[in-house]
Design an enzyme around this catalytic site. Structure first.
Site, mmCIF file in Angstrom:
data_model
loop_
_atom_site.group_PDB
_atom_site.id
_atom_site.type_symbol
_atom_site.label_atom_id
_atom_site.label_comp_id
_atom_site.label_asym_id
_atom_site.label_seq_id
_atom_site.Cartn_x
_atom_site.Cartn_y
_atom_site.Cartn_z
ATOM 1 N N GLU A 442 24.718 72.195 40.594
ATOM 2 C CA GLU A 442 25.550 73.420 40.668
ATOM 3 C C GLU A 442 26.924 73.113 41.249
ATOM 4 O O GLU A 442 27.536 73.970 41.888
ATOM 5 C CB GLU A 442 24.871 74.529 41.481
ATOM 6 C CG GLU A 442 23.580 75.042 40.911
ATOM 7 C CD GLU A 442 23.705 75.526 39.484
ATOM 8 O OE1 GLU A 442 24.832 75.829 39.038
ATOM 9 O OE2 GLU A 442 22.670 75.571 38.804
HETATM 10 C C1 LIG Z 1 17.719 67.081 39.541
HETATM 11 C C2 LIG Z 1 18.905 67.583 38.791
HETATM 12 C C3 LIG Z 1 18.836 68.829 38.183
HETATM 13 C C4 LIG Z 1 19.929 69.291 37.454
HETATM 14 N N1 LIG Z 1 19.821 70.487 36.775
HETATM 15 C C5 LIG Z 1 20.798 70.816 35.886
HETATM 16 C C6 LIG Z 1 20.625 71.920 34.992
HETATM 17 O O1 LIG Z 1 19.626 72.629 35.039
HETATM 18 N N2 LIG Z 1 21.599 72.162 34.083
HETATM 19 C C7 LIG Z 1 22.723 71.393 33.987
HETATM 20 O O2 LIG Z 1 23.557 71.667 33.137
HETATM 21 N N3 LIG Z 1 22.928 70.353 34.819
HETATM 22 C C8 LIG Z 1 21.988 70.044 35.763
HETATM 23 N N4 LIG Z 1 22.163 68.974 36.592
HETATM 24 C C9 LIG Z 1 23.399 68.221 36.527
HETATM 25 C C10 LIG Z 1 24.281 68.422 37.758
HETATM 26 O O3 LIG Z 1 24.829 69.707 37.764
HETATM 27 C C11 LIG Z 1 25.338 67.300 37.745
HETATM 28 O O4 LIG Z 1 24.654 66.100 38.052
HETATM 29 C C12 LIG Z 1 26.450 67.556 38.735
HETATM 30 O O5 LIG Z 1 27.248 68.658 38.343
HETATM 31 C C13 LIG Z 1 27.370 66.331 38.904
HETATM 32 O O6 LIG Z 1 27.751 65.820 37.659
HETATM 33 P P1 LIG Z 1 27.563 64.260 37.378
HETATM 34 O O7 LIG Z 1 26.154 63.906 37.710
HETATM 35 O O8 LIG Z 1 28.033 63.962 36.006
HETATM 36 O O9 LIG Z 1 28.467 63.529 38.425
HETATM 37 P P2 LIG Z 1 30.027 63.222 38.235
HETATM 38 O O10 LIG Z 1 30.723 64.419 37.727
HETATM 39 O O11 LIG Z 1 30.168 61.954 37.487
HETATM 40 O O12 LIG Z 1 30.466 62.997 39.744
HETATM 41 C C14 LIG Z 1 30.361 61.730 40.426
HETATM 42 C C15 LIG Z 1 31.135 61.849 41.734
HETATM 43 O O13 LIG Z 1 32.511 62.127 41.442
HETATM 44 C C16 LIG Z 1 32.932 63.291 42.134
HETATM 45 N N5 LIG Z 1 33.891 64.029 41.316
HETATM 46 C C17 LIG Z 1 33.868 64.242 39.994
HETATM 47 N N6 LIG Z 1 34.927 64.992 39.632
HETATM 48 C C18 LIG Z 1 35.614 65.275 40.751
HETATM 49 C C19 LIG Z 1 36.808 66.012 41.030
HETATM 50 N N7 LIG Z 1 37.472 66.663 40.089
HETATM 51 N N8 LIG Z 1 37.229 66.077 42.325
HETATM 52 C C20 LIG Z 1 36.554 65.453 43.309
HETATM 53 N N9 LIG Z 1 35.442 64.730 43.095
HETATM 54 C C21 LIG Z 1 34.968 64.659 41.830
HETATM 55 C C22 LIG Z 1 31.671 64.098 42.384
HETATM 56 O O14 LIG Z 1 31.808 64.962 43.509
HETATM 57 C C23 LIG Z 1 30.644 62.997 42.617
HETATM 58 O O15 LIG Z 1 30.679 62.602 43.960
HETATM 59 C C24 LIG Z 1 21.102 68.514 37.366
HETATM 60 C C25 LIG Z 1 21.169 67.269 38.019
HETATM 61 C C26 LIG Z 1 20.076 66.800 38.689
HETATM 62 C C27 LIG Z 1 20.166 65.426 39.317
#
Ligand SMILES: Cc1cc2nc3c(=O)[nH]c(=O)nc-3n(C[C@H](O)[C@H](O)[C@H](O)COP(=O)(O)OP(=O)(O)OC[C@H]3O[C@@H](n4cnc5c(N)ncnc54)[C@H](O)[C@@H]3O)c2cc1C
Length: 600
Positions: A442
């Site tokens: 989220e």
């Molecule tokens: C168990 C689990 C359940 C989930 N459930 C759902 C679901 O039901 N539906 C769904 O759609 N998704 C779901 N997700 C996905 C989740 O919302 C994402 O993992 C999350 O939003 C982060 O995206 P990412 O993993 O691609 O990380 P990334 O976006 O690659 O982020 C990696 C790092 O970079 C930082 N970062 C990235 N962009 C910025 C920025 N602009 N400014 C500062 N820092 C930044 C982040 O804070 C993080 O520390 C789930 C994930 C997990 C692990």
């Protein structure tokens, strides 16, 4: 292992004395939510949490959700039966409109109830949590026909909902979403692509699952302005509500995770066999706005997951500290040779920290929930707008601060157990593992902090932030001049913390326009500063109520004295962090960016 007991006394105190349940019950439509009725509902919910959900938490973690060869998903033993009891009890639709079969209780009441579900079994509760968000998005953005067809079973819980945003290349940055939606000329679309990390994307609780999916139509503009929201049922639904053919959406695998093992996190394939039938929700290219409706509800709920897990970890730690005999506590030498570890000053420090953070987070969460109710239902438009501005400011704080703080609380829960905390059988390790996701999904803490700086502080030139800081300062000034020594001590420290917050707000406003990169480098300390001060604000208010009640001979004096002591501990031992965070924001942001990327 101790079982979860909902902290009904504190919940009732916070709801009635800090969040203003009696006032919320005067809002149109909420007249039935009187304090007495709500107390009965909370008792009932607490029994469900203790008797049905809590006993499944550890076995669910050990067994985990499994994907079978045919692509179906089996949740751990007992989960499906618990879900059936959950919906039979009407718990799925507590704050949903009566027109769709819900109980239309205030968000304030729903927040307390969901805290219990999160505490007792967070992996279970993720399914209803996502369904709630999907219901909100359809209710606010869907067509009348979509509402009539999909909402009654979703509110009843006989169908569940999911939220499909994430793709391998599109996590925090939803502008990168690639999933395609092709119009079929008959009002429907066919969807093609893959979504990852989808919570309860597939499961065995219900006969149908309603996926809300972000995708792009052909020729949609690049970026977030070209994303639309689609409703894609697992089974197609006829006009009379009966289930038709299986749609072209499959769970192709489940992730192996650090925690929440019982909650299936699915990779979902859309359109591998000709296209998944989907229906546009709201306007084309405005999907992100609709999804944000869902996300705001979900972000608030994830903040409450932080509260629930913290309470659970605290209860577990207290139970262990009362049982474990080890060492001779300093200052109590004349007692027996050894005593339970709860007598050691450092164990007291850890338990007080866990308790004070948890009570502060709960208070902030419930106060925000009451503001959500007022933002939706207050009679005057100006009132609604003012409450909405407060809610908008608080959502990233409740999500970001309560989830980050839950890391510390569950960490301390392990520490109180010593080596047994690292061993799975005590349960302390599970709360620590389960808690780790809440700062990520989220929207990560970094994303919440960007939102707090950019949209919530700078966009209105600091108007709401300054207004809330001034409100906190008035409480601080009142207590700092109070004759009661505890209130005086709390007020003095809250005033200092608020001054630190005001310095940071001014710095963010002055810096962002000229150098947004430097301002954002301090965004997470800025969010934590807001959190720690808002927590202190609510604890100060709580202490004032408790002092007054003691003076008037009202309420349980033991509870009131404990509340004052806990608020004072928060002010004296936790609130001083505000100054450090403010210094990190104002003085540390430039050096955060001092190295080039190559120098790491
Ligand atoms: C168990 C689990 C359940 C989930 N459930 C759902 C679901 O039901 N539906 C769904 O759609 N998704 C779901 N997700 C996905 C989740 O919302 C994402 O993992 C999350 O939003 C982060 O995206 P990412 O993993 O691609 O990380 P990334 O976006 O690659 O982020 C990696 C790092 O970079 C930082 N970062 C990235 N962009 C910025 C920025 N602009 N400014 C500062 N820092 C930044 C982040 O804070 C993080 O520390 C789930 C994930 C997990 C692990």
């Amino acid at each position: 292992m101790s079982s979860y007991r909902a902290p009904l006394s504190d919940m009732g105190f916070v709801m009635n004395e800090l969040a203003g349940l009696a006032q919320v019950a005067t809002l149109p439509g909420y007249e039935d939510a009187t304090p007495d009725t709500v107390a009965v509902i909370l008792e009932e919910a607490s029994r469900f949490a203790t008797d049905v959900l809590d006993p499944l938490n550890v076995p669910g973690d050990r067994e985990g959700a499994k994907r079978l060869a045919d692509g179906s998903v089996k949740t751990p033993e007992g989960f499906k039966a618990a879900y059936e009891k959950f919906i039979a009890g009407g718990w799925n639709g507590v704050n949903k409109p009566a027109a769709y079969g819900g109980q239309h209780l205030p968000q304030l009441v729903a927040a307390a109830i969901e805290e219990m579900w999160h505490a007792a079994n967070m992996a279970f509760d993720l399914c209803p949590l996502l369904t709630q968000g999907a219901i909100d998005a359809i209710e606010l953005c869907g067509s009348d026909e979509q509402k009539a067809r999909f909402l009654p079973p979703m509110v009843a819980g006989t169908w569940t909902g999911t939220m499909n945003l994430t793709e391998p290349q599109a996590g925090s940055d939803l502008a990168a979403v690639k999933m395609r939606a092709v119009p079929q000329g008959d009002g429907t679309y066919k969807l093609y692509g893959q979504k990852i990390f989808i919570t309860y994307g597939e499961h065995d609780f219900t006969e149908n699952i309603i996926h809300l999916v972000l995708a792009r139509t052909p020729n949609a503009p690049d970026g977030v302005k070209g994303i639309s929201l689609f409703l894609v049922p697992k089974y197609l639904v006829s006009a009379d509500g009966s289930l038709g053919e299986r749609n072209d959406v499959q769970c192709v695998s489940l992730e192996h995770k650090l925690g929440i093992h019982a909650s299936p996190t699915a990779v979902m394939a859309y359109g591998d066999h000709g296209g998944a039938v989907g229906y546009l929700v709201g306007d084309e290219n405005r999907g992100l706005e609709s999804m944000f409706i869902m996300m705001n509800q979900a972000r608030f709920s994830v903040g409450m997951e932080g509260v629930g897990l913290s309470e659970r970890a605290y209860q577990r730690a207290v139970a262990y500290a009362r049982e474990r005999v080890q060492g001779r506590p300093a200052g109590i030498e004349r007692q027996a040779k050894s005593a339970t570890i709860i007598e050691h000053p450092d164990i007291r420090r850890m338990l007080m920290t866990m308790r004070a953070y948890t009570e502060a987070m709960r208070a902030l969460g419930y106060v925000t929930a009451a503001a959500i109710d007022n933002a939706r239902h207050a009679r005057e438009a100006a009132d609604r707008a003012q409450h909405q501005a407060f809610v908008d400011l608080m959502i990233p704080i409740v999500k970001g601060w309560c989830t980050e703080t839950a890391q510390e609380v569950t960490y301390l829960g392990v520490q109180v157990h010593g080596g047994m905390g690292f061993i799975e059988e005590t349960g302390a390790a599970q709360y620590y593992r389960d808690a780790r996701i809440v700062t990520i999904y989220e929207g990560t803490t970094g994303i919440q902090a960007n939102d707090l700086v950019g949209r919530k502080t700078v966009r209105d030139a600091g108007a709401t932030a300054q207004r809330v800081a001034a409100q906190i300062d008035r409480v601080a000034a009142h207590l700092a001049s109070h004759g009661d020594p505890a209130l005086n001590a709390i007020g003095v420290r809250l005033a200092a913390a608020t001054a630190a917050l005001q310095t940071a707000i001014d710095w963010v406003l002055a810096t962002y326009a000229a150098n947004s990169r430097t301002a954002l480098a301090g965004s997470v300390p800025y969010l934590k500063l807001w959190g720690i001060v808002c927590g202190g604000w609510q604890m100060a208010r709580a202490a004032k109520v408790a002092v007054d009640k003691l003076a008037q001979g009202e309420g349980d004096p033991t509870f009131m004295r404990a509340k004052i002591a806990t608020a004072r501990y928060y002010a004296e031992s936790l609130l001083p962090q505000a100054d450090g965070y403010a210094q990190a924001v104002v003085g540390g942001s430039a050096s955060t960016l001092a190295l080039t990327a190559e120098q790491f």
